[in-house]
Motif scaffolding. Structure first.
Motif, PDB file in Angstrom:
ATOM      1  N   ASP A  95       0.904  -1.316   0.101  1.00  0.00           N
ATOM      2  CA  ASP A  95      -0.147   0.009  -0.109  1.00  0.00           C
ATOM      3  C   ASP A  95       0.798   1.204  -0.140  1.00  0.00           C
ATOM      4  N   TYR A  96       2.192   1.093   0.791  1.00  0.00           N
ATOM      5  CA  TYR A  96       2.916   2.483   0.798  1.00  0.00           C
ATOM      6  C   TYR A  96       3.606   2.570  -0.613  1.00  0.00           C
ATOM      7  N   TYR A  97       3.976   1.496  -1.676  1.00  0.00           N
ATOM      8  CA  TYR A  97       4.722   1.672  -2.817  1.00  0.00           C
ATOM      9  C   TYR A  97       3.616   2.163  -3.539  1.00  0.00           C
ATOM     10  N   TYR A  98       2.294   1.637  -3.364  1.00  0.00           N
ATOM     11  CA  TYR A  98       1.096   2.083  -4.454  1.00  0.00           C
ATOM     12  C   TYR A  98       0.885   3.634  -4.125  1.00  0.00           C
ATOM     13  N   LYS A  99       1.394   4.187  -3.203  1.00  0.00           N
ATOM     14  CA  LYS A  99       1.056   5.583  -2.946  1.00  0.00           C
ATOM     15  C   LYS A  99       2.117   6.338  -3.507  1.00  0.00           C
ATOM     16  N   LEU A 100       3.454   5.807  -3.627  1.00  0.00           N
ATOM     17  CA  LEU A 100       4.499   6.400  -4.110  1.00  0.00           C
ATOM     18  C   LEU A 100       4.801   6.329  -5.726  1.00  0.00           C
ATOM     19  N   PHE A 101       4.145   5.001  -5.992  1.00  0.00           N
ATOM     20  CA  PHE A 101       4.525   4.674  -7.683  1.00  0.00           C
ATOM     21  C   PHE A 101       3.221   4.272  -8.005  1.00  0.00           C
ATOM     22  N   PRO A 102       1.863   4.913  -7.978  1.00  0.00           N
ATOM     23  CA  PRO A 102       0.631   4.332  -8.450  1.00  0.00           C
ATOM     24  C   PRO A 102       0.562   4.064  -9.675  1.00  0.00           C
ATOM     25  N   ASP A 103       1.403   4.361 -10.726  1.00  0.00           N
ATOM     26  CA  ASP A 103       1.181   4.006 -12.127  1.00  0.00           C
ATOM     27  C   ASP A 103       2.134   2.855 -12.495  1.00  0.00           C
ATOM     28  N   TYR A 104       2.885   2.174 -11.456  1.00  0.00           N
ATOM     29  CA  TYR A 104       4.192   1.284 -11.924  1.00  0.00           C
ATOM     30  C   TYR A 104       3.649  -0.105 -11.543  1.00  0.00           C
ATOM     31  N   HIS A 105       2.336  -0.326 -10.991  1.00  0.00           N
ATOM     32  CA  HIS A 105       1.978  -1.778 -10.624  1.00  0.00           C
ATOM     33  C   HIS A 105       3.052  -2.440  -9.535  1.00  0.00           C
ATOM     34  N   PRO A 106       3.295  -1.792  -8.680  1.00  0.00           N
ATOM     35  CA  PRO A 106       4.410  -2.371  -7.583  1.00  0.00           C
ATOM     36  C   PRO A 106       4.430  -3.793  -7.321  1.00  0.00           C
ATOM     37  N   SER A 107       3.294  -4.148  -7.004  1.00  0.00           N
ATOM     38  CA  SER A 107       2.886  -5.589  -6.406  1.00  0.00           C
ATOM     39  C   SER A 107       3.356  -6.647  -7.667  1.00  0.00           C
ATOM     40  N   ARG A 108       2.961  -6.361  -8.777  1.00  0.00           N
ATOM     41  CA  ARG A 108       3.349  -7.115  -9.831  1.00  0.00           C
ATOM     42  C   ARG A 108       4.726  -6.863 -10.608  1.00  0.00           C
ATOM     43  N   VAL A 109       5.293  -5.755 -10.539  1.00  0.00           N
ATOM     44  CA  VAL A 109       6.464  -5.411 -10.971  1.00  0.00           C
ATOM     45  C   VAL A 109       7.561  -5.959 -10.234  1.00  0.00           C
ATOM     46  N   LEU A 110       7.408  -5.798  -8.928  1.00  0.00           N
ATOM     47  CA  LEU A 110       8.703  -5.870  -7.917  1.00  0.00           C
ATOM     48  C   LEU A 110       8.738  -7.807  -7.942  1.00  0.00           C
ATOM     49  N   THR A 111       7.372  -8.149  -8.006  1.00  0.00           N
ATOM     50  CA  THR A 111       7.406  -9.626  -7.824  1.00  0.00           C
ATOM     51  C   THR A 111       8.120 -10.307  -9.092  1.00  0.00           C
ATOM     52  N   LEU A 112       7.918  -9.695 -10.033  1.00  0.00           N
ATOM     53  CA  LEU A 112       8.321 -10.088 -11.701  1.00  0.00           C
ATOM     54  C   LEU A 112      10.077  -9.793 -11.667  1.00  0.00           C
ATOM     55  N   VAL A 113      10.361  -8.762 -11.093  1.00  0.00           N
ATOM     56  CA  VAL A 113      11.849  -8.431 -10.922  1.00  0.00           C
ATOM     57  C   VAL A 113      12.385  -9.794  -9.901  1.00  0.00           C
ATOM     58  N   TYR A 114      11.933 -10.030  -8.701  1.00  0.00           N
ATOM     59  CA  TYR A 114      12.324 -10.570  -7.860  1.00  0.00           C
ATOM     60  C   TYR A 114      12.691 -12.140  -8.325  1.00  0.00           C
ATOM     61  N   GLN A 115      11.817 -12.707  -9.112  1.00  0.00           N
ATOM     62  CA  GLN A 115      11.739 -14.040  -9.514  1.00  0.00           C
ATOM     63  C   GLN A 115      12.944 -14.420 -10.635  1.00  0.00           C
ATOM     64  N   PRO A 116      13.033 -13.792 -11.507  1.00  0.00           N
ATOM     65  CA  PRO A 116      14.135 -14.170 -12.262  1.00  0.00           C
ATOM     66  C   PRO A 116      15.499 -14.300 -11.846  1.00  0.00           C
ATOM     67  N   PHE A 117      15.582 -13.503 -10.840  1.00  0.00           N
ATOM     68  CA  PHE A 117      17.135 -13.626 -10.164  1.00  0.00           C
ATOM     69  C   PHE A 117      17.142 -14.810  -9.351  1.00  0.00           C
ATOM     70  N   ALA A 118      15.907 -15.021  -8.448  1.00  0.00           N
ATOM     71  CA  ALA A 118      15.605 -16.231  -7.794  1.00  0.00           C
ATOM     72  C   ALA A 118      15.875 -17.629  -8.345  1.00  0.00           C
ATOM     73  N   ILE A 119      15.063 -17.527  -9.480  1.00  0.00           N
ATOM     74  CA  ILE A 119      14.981 -18.779 -10.220  1.00  0.00           C
ATOM     75  C   ILE A 119      16.551 -19.091 -10.928  1.00  0.00           C
ATOM     76  N   GLY A 120      17.040 -18.084 -11.651  1.00  0.00           N
ATOM     77  CA  GLY A 120      18.216 -18.122 -12.315  1.00  0.00           C
ATOM     78  C   GLY A 120      19.381 -18.546 -11.394  1.00  0.00           C
ATOM     79  N   THR A 121      19.455 -18.046 -10.139  1.00  0.00           N
ATOM     80  CA  THR A 121      20.541 -18.222  -9.210  1.00  0.00           C
ATOM     81  C   THR A 121      20.191 -19.725  -8.864  1.00  0.00           C
TER      82      THR A 121
END
Length: 416
Positions: free
Chosen positions: A42-68
């Motif tokens: 909810d805090y990141y949605y307030k700071l970055f309302p147009d960037y879909h934080p919950s989806r984008v941050l999860t999508l950033v997290y996962q390639p690094f997790a599965i690749g490593t």
């Protein structure tokens, strides 16, 4: 190859309860940072309302997790498990601290630059997750089943704890000036403390427990190269064998995967379904209800609480599912949640949605522990270590696929 002389099992397996507690805390520390990111959405949605934080941050997290994780699983037999786990917890600590620093340095402002900085630390969480989850599951797979159950209960507890803390901090700071940011910073500070605690516990406590030494020495006798440094760190010397003729044969990683492919697919399917709904759908596709800004936080809290409760159900032997076919049927049946969530979001009220998300958490936690505790049975120490890494690889693969599919909910429900 390192080997040690046979040892007798301790009469009372000293340190069993302490090991269970430490495993729980180490499990909590393995996901508390990432769950913090999900819970302060909810805090990141307030700071970055147009960037879909919950989806984008999860999508950033996962390639690094599965690749490593893929790299570490492939090289599992050559990697020092102790150093791997410690490195993972240190990276978790540094990245969580980094989120606090970037927020303080920018005075809590939005903007693409700050968003990219947060994404960098989230990528670090992915790398740390691969180090810790795969390393810990591999380490615990050849020990008592309740150790790995406790570790996975700790993983779920991190979600329940962060959700509870988020509700408390929101209530405490909701009406104060800049309260959302104050609550978030306090929240991240608590998460940073837990990561530091895990570094200490794994480095100086876990490996010195008698029961842990016992299982690691047996694994060393069976030819595991990944535990010898743990024994040395605990003050136990291993003897170098002149040849490997006295060591039992072990299945190759490929053979282990072929033999346990159903368990690997079980975990993939559990998490592809869960992450296609949680958390992005809950933040962006459930509409507006009487709970207002509390609504997504309550949904996430209910998921985490029931996920945690469910991970203790398999401790009751009569309720534990061990049938390979039964597990697969139960896991495939969970895909009925997709139409259920769609129609509930469209036509149901918040009570039905809370019940549905509770069932999602309940089935996720129960089936995860059933698969993880049943799969290593009958494996030698080195095989269990390798299998644990493979199972976590498929688990992370399911999370990555689920995160990607989570974007499909946006179709017909607004712009990208």
């Amino acid at each position: 190859m390192a080997a040690v002389a046979p040892i007798e099992a301790p009469m009372k397996l000293e340190g069993r309860f302490k090991a269970i507690v430490v495993c729980w805390i180490l499990g909590l520390g393995s996901l508390v940072s990432w769950n913090s990111m999900l819970t302060i959405g909810d805090y990141y949605y307030k700071l970055f309302p147009d960037y879909h934080p919950s989806r984008v941050l999860t999508l950033v997290y996962q390639p690094f997790a599965i690749g490593t994780m893929a790299i570490l699983a492939y090289n599992e037999s050559k990697i020092d498990t102790r150093k791997r786990n410690i490195a993972g917890y240190i990276l978790f600590f540094l990245c969580t601290l980094g989120l606090i620093v970037i927020d303080l340095a920018t005075s809590g402002k939005g903007g693409i630059g700050n968003y990219i900085g947060i994404c960098v630390f989230v990528a670090g969480f992915g790398v740390a997750d691969a180090h810790v989850q795969g390393g810990m599951v591999g380490d615990l797979a050849f020990m008592k089943p309740e150790f790995i159950q406790s570790f996975f209960a700790g993983l779920a507890a991190s979600g329940a704890l962060t959700s509870g803390l988020r509700l408390i901090t929101k209530a405490a700071f909701d009406k104060s000036s800049n309260g959302l940011r104050k609550g978030t910073l306090l929240f991240l500070a608590i998460s940073t403390f837990f990561e530091f605690l895990c570094i200490f516990l794994y480095s100086f406590v876990f490996g010195n427990l008698p029961i842990v030494k016992y299982y690691r020495m047996n694994a060393a006798r069976e030819g595991s190269k990944t535990v010898t440094s743990d024994l040395a760190a605990a003050g136990i010397q291993t003897e170098s064998a002149d040849n490997d003729s006295n060591l039992p044969d072990r299945l190759s990683t490929k053979q282990l995967l072929y033999k346990n492919i159903d368990y690997a697919l079980d975990l993939f399917l559990i998490y592809v379904l869960t992450l296609s709904i949680f958390p992005g759908f809950l933040y962006e596709n459930t509409g507006k209800h009487d709970l207002g800004s509390w609504y997504p936080l309550v949904l996430i809290a209910m998921y985490n609480v029931w996920d945690l409760i469910a991970r203790y159900i398999p401790l009751i032997k009569s309720l534990k599912m061990e049938s390979r076919k039964g597990l697969m049927i139960a896991i495939l049946s969970r895909f009925l949640f997709i139409p259920a969530f769609y129609f509930t979001a469209k036509y149901g009220d918040q009570g039905w949605m809370i019940m549905l998300i509770s069932l999602l958490g309940l089935t996720n936690g129960y089936l995860t522990v059933c698969v993880m505790t049943v799969a290593p049975k009958g494996c030698t120490g080195p095989e269990a270590n390798a299998l644990g890494n493979l199972l976590v690889l498929f688990l992370l693969g399911g999370i990555f696929a689920g995160v990607a599919l989570d974007w499909l909910w946006i179709i017909g429900n607004g712009s990208f």
